[in-house]
Design an enzyme around this catalytic site. Structure first.
Site, PDB file in Angstrom:
ATOM      1  N   ASP A  44       0.844  -1.194   0.000  1.00 11.67           N
ATOM      2  CA  ASP A  44       0.000   0.000   0.000  1.00 11.67           C
ATOM      3  C   ASP A  44       0.884   1.250   0.000  1.00 11.67           C
ATOM      4  O   ASP A  44       1.912   1.299   0.677  1.00 11.67           O
ATOM      5  CB  ASP A  44      -0.926   0.006   1.230  1.00 11.67           C
ATOM      6  CG  ASP A  44      -2.072   0.989   1.077  1.00 11.67           C
ATOM      7  OD1 ASP A  44      -3.221   0.537   0.915  1.00 11.67           O
ATOM      8  OD2 ASP A  44      -1.816   2.213   1.103  1.00 11.67           O
ATOM      9  N   HIS A  47     -10.327  -4.986  -3.558  1.00 15.83           N
ATOM     10  CA  HIS A  47      -9.011  -5.246  -2.956  1.00 15.83           C
ATOM     11  C   HIS A  47      -9.185  -5.667  -1.516  1.00 15.83           C
ATOM     12  O   HIS A  47     -10.074  -5.178  -0.814  1.00 15.83           O
ATOM     13  CB  HIS A  47      -8.103  -4.021  -3.055  1.00 15.83           C
ATOM     14  CG  HIS A  47      -8.723  -2.748  -2.585  1.00 15.83           C
ATOM     15  ND1 HIS A  47      -9.605  -2.015  -3.356  1.00 15.83           N
ATOM     16  CD2 HIS A  47      -8.603  -2.056  -1.418  1.00 15.83           C
ATOM     17  CE1 HIS A  47      -9.993  -0.944  -2.693  1.00 15.83           C
ATOM     18  NE2 HIS A  47      -9.403  -0.949  -1.496  1.00 15.83           N
TER      19      HIS A  47
HETATM   20  P1  5GP Z   1      -9.665   1.717   0.099  1.00  6.15           P
HETATM   21  O1  5GP Z   1      -9.733   3.027   0.819  1.00  6.15           O
HETATM   22  O2  5GP Z   1     -10.347   1.800  -1.249  1.00  6.15           O
HETATM   23  O3  5GP Z   1     -10.109   0.538   0.902  1.00  6.15           O
HETATM   24  O4  5GP Z   1      -8.125   1.435  -0.147  1.00  6.15           O
HETATM   25  C1  5GP Z   1      -7.394   1.934  -1.191  1.00  6.15           C
HETATM   26  C2  5GP Z   1      -5.940   1.819  -0.803  1.00  6.15           C
HETATM   27  O5  5GP Z   1      -5.179   1.948  -1.970  1.00  6.15           O
HETATM   28  C3  5GP Z   1      -5.478   2.907   0.168  1.00  6.15           C
HETATM   29  O6  5GP Z   1      -4.965   2.289   1.337  1.00  6.15           O
HETATM   30  C4  5GP Z   1      -4.392   3.658  -0.617  1.00  6.15           C
HETATM   31  O7  5GP Z   1      -3.302   4.027   0.188  1.00  6.15           O
HETATM   32  C5  5GP Z   1      -3.997   2.651  -1.669  1.00  6.15           C
HETATM   33  N1  5GP Z   1      -3.587   3.223  -2.929  1.00  6.15           N
HETATM   34  C6  5GP Z   1      -4.244   4.174  -3.651  1.00  6.15           C
HETATM   35  N2  5GP Z   1      -3.572   4.439  -4.785  1.00  6.15           N
HETATM   36  C7  5GP Z   1      -2.478   3.630  -4.788  1.00  6.15           C
HETATM   37  C8  5GP Z   1      -1.407   3.460  -5.711  1.00  6.15           C
HETATM   38  O8  5GP Z   1      -1.312   4.082  -6.759  1.00  6.15           O
HETATM   39  N3  5GP Z   1      -0.450   2.538  -5.373  1.00  6.15           N
HETATM   40  C9  5GP Z   1      -0.525   1.815  -4.217  1.00  6.15           C
HETATM   41  N4  5GP Z   1       0.471   0.941  -3.983  1.00  6.15           N
HETATM   42  N5  5GP Z   1      -1.524   1.959  -3.332  1.00  6.15           N
HETATM   43  C10 5GP Z   1      -2.489   2.861  -3.613  1.00  6.15           C
END
Ligand code: 5GP
Ligand code: ZN
Length: 115
Positions: free
Chosen positions: A30, A101
């Site tokens: 992440d 995810h």
């Molecule tokens: P959500 O909030 O949708 O459950 O989680 C999305 C996750 O994706 C977040 O923890 C954020 O830090 C991670 N994330 C967003 N964009 C990117 C990216 O471009 N690369 C990586 N490695 N993580 C990302």
């Protein structure tokens, strides 16, 4: 899917700290880790969320949860003390990336309830 950041990561169009790959799944670090171990496990195919899963996806989700996650937990050294799997879903789940995810978080003691 065009304009999906996780499809681009799965397709290696943009770099990520990839820690696992097979024909259907990738896992990568992440960008903003919330724990010493914080990786995202995703299907390569674009599925918006748990709510968009179809009958045909059951085997894929079984593969992720029954095989990929335990393997990664061992490799990342969090199997002995435990870890957390999270799939934020929709608005109230605070899902920010609309490609399914599973967060794998570990390396510290988790709190409950989550924020
Ligand atoms: P959500 O909030 O949708 O459950 O989680 C999305 C996750 O994706 C977040 O923890 C954020 O830090 C991670 N994330 C967003 N964009 C990117 C990216 O471009 N690369 C990586 N490695 N993580 C990302
Ligand atoms: Zn996608």
């Amino acid at each position: 899917m065009a304009d999906c950041i996780f499809c681009k990561i799965a397709g290696k169009e943009i770099p990520s700290g990839m820690v696992y790959e097979d024909d259907r799944v990738v896992a990568f670090k992440d960008l903003e880790p919330q724990a010493p171990v914080h990786v995202l496990v995703i299907p390569k195919k674009h599925v918006e969320s748990i709510l968009a899963l179809q009958e045909e996806d059951k085997e894929l989700i079984g593969h992720i949860l029954c095989e990929v996650v335990p393997k990664l937990a061992k490799e990342l050294g969090v199997d002995a003390k435990g870890f957390r799997i999270v799939a934020n879903t929709g608005e109230d789940g605070n899902q920010t990336v609309k490609h399914l995810h599973f967060h794998l978080l570990g390396g510290r003691s988790m709190q409950w309830p989550p924020g």
